[in-house]
Design a protein around this motif. Structure first.
Motif, short mmCIF file in Angstrom:
data_model
loop_
_atom_site.label_atom_id
_atom_site.label_comp_id
_atom_site.label_asym_id
_atom_site.label_seq_id
_atom_site.Cartn_x
_atom_site.Cartn_y
_atom_site.Cartn_z
N VAL A 15 5.14 -7.46 -2.24
CA VAL A 15 3.70 -7.60 -2.37
C VAL A 15 3.19 -8.86 -1.70
CG1 VAL A 15 1.83 -8.06 -4.01
CG2 VAL A 15 3.41 -6.17 -4.43
N ASP A 16 3.74 -10.01 -2.04
CA ASP A 16 3.22 -11.27 -1.51
C ASP A 16 3.38 -11.34 0.01
OD1 ASP A 16 2.29 -12.33 -3.91
OD2 ASP A 16 4.24 -13.16 -4.43
N THR A 18 3.44 -8.83 2.06
CA THR A 18 2.47 -7.90 2.65
C THR A 18 1.06 -8.48 2.60
OG1 THR A 18 3.84 -6.03 1.94
CG2 THR A 18 1.56 -5.56 2.54
N VAL A 19 0.70 -9.10 1.49
CA VAL A 19 -0.62 -9.70 1.36
C VAL A 19 -0.82 -10.79 2.40
CG1 VAL A 19 -2.07 -11.15 -0.11
CG2 VAL A 19 -0.98 -9.12 -1.05
N ILE A 41 -9.00 -8.35 -1.25
CA ILE A 41 -7.64 -7.91 -1.52
C ILE A 41 -7.37 -8.16 -3.00
CG2 ILE A 41 -5.19 -8.11 -0.97
CD1 ILE A 41 -5.96 -9.41 1.68
N VAL A 43 -4.37 -7.42 -6.11
CA VAL A 43 -2.94 -7.11 -6.21
C VAL A 43 -2.49 -7.02 -7.66
CG1 VAL A 43 -2.45 -8.24 -4.01
CG2 VAL A 43 -2.21 -9.54 -6.12
N ASP A 44 -1.54 -6.11 -7.88
CA ASP A 44 -0.78 -6.05 -9.13
C ASP A 44 0.68 -6.21 -8.74
OD1 ASP A 44 0.73 -5.33 -11.37
OD2 ASP A 44 -0.81 -3.96 -12.10
N ARG A 45 1.20 -7.40 -8.94
CA ARG A 45 2.55 -7.70 -8.50
C ARG A 45 3.61 -7.04 -9.38
NH1 ARG A 45 -0.64 -12.12 -7.56
NH2 ARG A 45 -0.52 -13.00 -5.44
N THR A 49 1.14 -2.73 -6.44
CA THR A 49 -0.04 -2.10 -5.86
C THR A 49 -0.92 -3.15 -5.20
OG1 THR A 49 -1.20 -2.20 -7.98
CG2 THR A 49 -0.09 -0.14 -7.44
N ILE A 50 -1.52 -2.76 -4.09
CA ILE A 50 -2.47 -3.61 -3.36
C ILE A 50 -3.70 -2.76 -3.07
CG2 ILE A 50 -2.89 -4.97 -1.28
CD1 ILE A 50 0.14 -5.28 -0.98
N PHE A 193 -6.20 -6.47 -11.76
CA PHE A 193 -5.55 -7.05 -10.60
C PHE A 193 -5.84 -8.56 -10.53
CE2 PHE A 193 -6.70 -2.72 -9.56
CZ PHE A 193 -5.65 -2.20 -8.82
N ALA A 196 -6.58 -11.72 -4.48
CA ALA A 196 -5.85 -12.45 -3.44
C ALA A 196 -6.77 -12.92 -2.33
CB ALA A 196 -4.75 -11.57 -2.85
#
Length: 201
Positions: A15-16, A18-19, A41, A43-45, A49-50, A193, A196
């Motif tokens: 996730v991180d 990709t973000v 953006i 996120v749910d790490r 999910t993004i 979420f 980000a």
């Protein structure tokens, strides 16, 4: 105003990474597109999910940017190792606040009667829900997005931080129940979420 959302699911461990890639690439690419009015953006790490959102002045501008960024989306999805769902919404009501570090986001998905139910939902939301949301401690901004033909919508609300988000659950639940009954909508799901990115050109 129109909003395109891209819901990505993938490996929580990526996730991180990709973000950061989205931040590095997407804002610059989006800013180059005609009619661009902002991006977010969420996120749910934990589950991986993004949720990406981009705002557009017209439907035509949204469609042109979708085509222009197709290759980039495919590259990001491949790196994340997951799935993507793209939706386009009419921004029926919006209170867009300023970016705040550490903000949090709640997303409520709704269903209503296609066509005729949209106007009832919008008028009810403007008359009752907006003031209630704005009165919640830590409220930064929110929006009602709808697809009139499909009879689906979302309510997204941004709070100052996780503590404010947590504290708002009960009060917002009361608002949601009253507004849903008055508008004749069905609540399908609720997600939360971390924020980000909130970008305003």
């Amino acid at each position: 105003m129109y909003v395109r959302t891209i819901y990505l699911t993938g490996d929580p461990a990526r996730v991180d990474r990709t973000v950061e890639r989205i931040k590095d690439d997407a804002v610059g690419l989006l800013t180059e597109q005609d009619g661009y009015r902002g991006a977010s953006i969420f996120v749910d790490r934990t589950v991986g999910t993004i949720l990406l959102g981009s705002w557009w002045e017209t439907r035509e501008a949204e469609q042109a940017s979708l085509t222009a960024m197709k290759g980039w989306r495919e590259d990001v999805l491949g790196a994340f190792g997951g799935t993507a769902t793209v939706d386009v919404w009419e921004a029926a009501v919006a209170r867009r606040g300023d970016p705040v570090e550490g903000a949090a986001f709640r997303l409520v998905r709704l269903e209503f009667e296609p066509g005729s139910g949209a106007d009832r939902l919008v008028s009810t939301f403007e008359a009752t829900a907006v003031k209630g949301l704005e009165a919640l401690d830590g409220f930064i901004g929110g929006a009602l997005l709808i697809d009139r033909e499909k009879g689906v919508g979302t309510v997204g609300v941004i709070f100052r931080d996780r503590a404010a988000l947590d504290a708002s659950r009960g009060p917002q639940a009361l608002l949601r129940a009253k507004a849903a009954e008055a508008a004749g909508v069905r609540v399908r799901s609720i997600e939360e979420f971390d924020v980000a990115l909130l970008h305003r050109p």
